[in-house]
Design a protein around this motif. Structure first.
Motif, PDB file in Angstrom:
ATOM      1  N   VAL A 370       2.760 -11.567  -0.378  1.00  0.00           N
ATOM      2  CA  VAL A 370       1.455 -11.774  -0.701  1.00  0.00           C
ATOM      3  C   VAL A 370       0.689 -10.501  -1.437  1.00  0.00           C
ATOM      4  O   VAL A 370       0.915  -9.626  -1.463  1.00  0.00           O
ATOM      5  CB  VAL A 370       0.239 -12.045   0.525  1.00  0.00           C
ATOM      6  N   PHE A 371       0.204 -11.221  -2.873  1.00  0.00           N
ATOM      7  CA  PHE A 371      -0.291  -9.957  -3.490  1.00  0.00           C
ATOM      8  C   PHE A 371      -1.461  -9.492  -3.116  1.00  0.00           C
ATOM      9  O   PHE A 371      -2.402  -9.938  -2.387  1.00  0.00           O
ATOM     10  CB  PHE A 371      -0.784 -10.996  -4.881  1.00  0.00           C
ATOM     11  N   ILE A 372      -1.357  -8.076  -3.399  1.00  0.00           N
ATOM     12  CA  ILE A 372      -2.598  -7.120  -2.636  1.00  0.00           C
ATOM     13  C   ILE A 372      -3.483  -6.717  -3.948  1.00  0.00           C
ATOM     14  O   ILE A 372      -4.556  -7.096  -3.632  1.00  0.00           O
ATOM     15  CB  ILE A 372      -2.049  -5.914  -1.972  1.00  0.00           C
ATOM     16  N   LYS A 373      -2.880  -5.985  -4.957  1.00  0.00           N
ATOM     17  CA  LYS A 373      -3.642  -5.608  -6.149  1.00  0.00           C
ATOM     18  C   LYS A 373      -2.895  -5.094  -7.138  1.00  0.00           C
ATOM     19  O   LYS A 373      -1.525  -5.113  -7.103  1.00  0.00           O
ATOM     20  CB  LYS A 373      -4.543  -4.546  -5.688  1.00  0.00           C
ATOM     21  N   ASP A 374      -3.152  -5.216  -8.292  1.00  0.00           N
ATOM     22  CA  ASP A 374      -2.660  -4.448  -9.558  1.00  0.00           C
ATOM     23  C   ASP A 374      -2.835  -2.802  -9.300  1.00  0.00           C
ATOM     24  O   ASP A 374      -3.622  -2.256  -9.325  1.00  0.00           O
ATOM     25  CB  ASP A 374      -3.427  -4.706 -10.888  1.00  0.00           C
ATOM     26  N   PHE A 375      -1.760  -2.340  -8.804  1.00  0.00           N
ATOM     27  CA  PHE A 375      -1.432  -0.747  -8.439  1.00  0.00           C
ATOM     28  C   PHE A 375      -1.697   0.248  -9.612  1.00  0.00           C
ATOM     29  O   PHE A 375      -2.702   0.859  -9.561  1.00  0.00           O
ATOM     30  CB  PHE A 375      -0.273  -0.699  -7.572  1.00  0.00           C
ATOM     31  N   VAL A 376      -0.962  -0.048 -10.730  1.00  0.00           N
ATOM     32  CA  VAL A 376      -1.226   0.724 -11.747  1.00  0.00           C
ATOM     33  C   VAL A 376      -1.833  -0.461 -12.973  1.00  0.00           C
ATOM     34  O   VAL A 376      -1.239  -1.549 -13.056  1.00  0.00           O
ATOM     35  CB  VAL A 376       0.064   1.239 -12.452  1.00  0.00           C
TER      36      VAL A 376
END
Length: 395
Positions: A370-376
């Motif tokens: 499951v997608f959490i966030k755009d890390f970079v």
């Protein structure tokens, strides 16, 4: 004057006329004596005495030198004085071009003279305070044309800096050798695995060369380094950790191999971007045939979970595909949001980082996909095409 003498005189006069024409210019009246353009200062070339990385706890200054170039690319004296400036407070620069680091981060130094200017990028680190979690990313940029770099971000994917930008040639994988305080970078274009200081990123030499486009590298249970080849004979190579060549572990050519992983039984799996397959080898390197022969458009990195499910970054398919221990398709583990996925690593809590080359990002997913966030975020610190992603804990 007799006839022969008249003819001879006419020949002499004709010859002199032609000689006069050619000595003065071409037949259309133009001259070959047009003065050449006067050389003029058109660009500045900046070089550094200590490279482009400064260490607040080590070599924290460098002298920048400037060479003038004319419109033909030739070196030319600089008539006027050089003025220097820094774009922020991370570094200061004197009137003589001496740069000193003040804060960690990046700084751009500008040299100007006679209306001509040039810039030089500086990265400032603090090796004595490098504790915590960091994320390193190899940037393939424009693939075989660069410009290439190894970037470093903090544990939140922020404060990106250039860690390495020397001796790179389409960088692929990143492998830290903590006991030797070195980091290895595989370079597809040069056929070399280059070495750098693990704290500063300064080059320290070559680990190995003559490889047919090295891509992924991993240390096996036998404490040997396994190296994949994009080209060459396509075999999996093994090296001792000091760079001594051991052998060709496999004898089956794998077209554009770029992902490797072991299952719980010690069998080795290698992905083939060229053949769109994953091949299986036993612990002795004997070929066990194709493990996955369909359903992939362009596999790169692969990994196993504790149940021997195999996960494949499908670069050309823009997704991550899950297969069971028998090689049967299970599901699209990450079905959307990725574009050209390559590079993967895992946080201790199970969260996954995956490079998204088509969007110039590093994305974070939970252990369940499951997608959490755009890390970079897109383009942070100049990131263009993430290749390898490596999480490193520094105590």
């Amino acid at each position: 004057m007799n006839a022969p003498s008249i003819i001879q005189s006419k020949k002499v006069i004709t010859y002199l006329l032609f000689a006069l024409i050619f000595s003065c210019g071409s037949s259309d009246g133009s001259s070959d004596d047009t003065p050449a353009p006067t050389p003029a200062l058109t660009s500045l070339q900046i070089t550094s005495s200590n490279g482009n990385q400064l260490d607040l706890s080590g070599t924290n200054s460098t002298t920048l030198n400037v060479t003038g170039k004319d419109q033909f690319g030739a070196t030319i004296p600089i008539a006027g004085s050089i003025s220097w400036s820094s774009n922020n407070s991370n570094a200061t620069v004197t009137n003589s071009g001496v740069v000193t680091g003040k804060n960690t981060g990046n700084s751009t130094i500008t040299a100007s003279s006679g209306g001509v200017s040039s810039t030089y990028a500086i990265t400032i680190i603090n090796s004595s305070s490098q504790s915590g979690t960091f994320v390193y990313v190899s940037d393939a940029a424009s693939f075989n044309t660069g410009p290439w770099q190894i970037l470093r971000y903090d544990e939140n994917g922020q404060n990106g800096t250039v860690f390495i930008d020397e001796n790179l040639a389409w960088p692929q994988d990143i492998l830290f050798m903590e006991t030797d305080e070195e980091v290895l970078i595989s370079n597809l274009n040069s056929g070399e695995i280059t070495k750098y200081n693990a704290s500063t990123g300064a080059p320290t030499g070559n680990f190995a060369s003559g490889i047919g486009g090295p891509t992924r590298m991993k240390i096996g249970a036998d404490n040997l380094l396994y190296v994949l080849q994009w080209a060459g004979n396509g075999f999996v190579l093994r090296y001792q950790l000091d760079g001594t060549f051991v052998d060709e572990f496999t004898d089956v050519a794998i077209s554009r191999s770029i992902g490797l992983a072991w299952d719980s039984s010690g069998n080795l799996y290698v992905s083939s971007f060229g053949d769109k397959t994953v091949r299986k080898f036993d612990p002795e390197g004997n070929d066990l045939g194709l493990f996955i022969s369909a359903g992939l458009a362009g596999p790169t990195d692969i990994w196993f979970d504790e149940k021997n499910n195999l996960f494949v970054n499908d670069w050309s398919g823009n997704k991550v595909v899950q297969f069971n221990a028998a090689g049967e398709y299970v599901t699209d583990f990450v079905a959307s949001g990725l574009n050209q996925p390559e590079g993967v690593d895992f946080f201790p809590n199970g969260d996954i980082l995956i490079g998204s080359g088509g969007t110039s990002e590093i994305k974070m997913y939970g252990a369940n996909g499951v997608f959490i966030k755009d890390f970079v975020t897109a383009g942070a610190a100049g990131l263009k095409q993430p290749n390898a992603v490596r999480i490193r804990q520094i105590d």
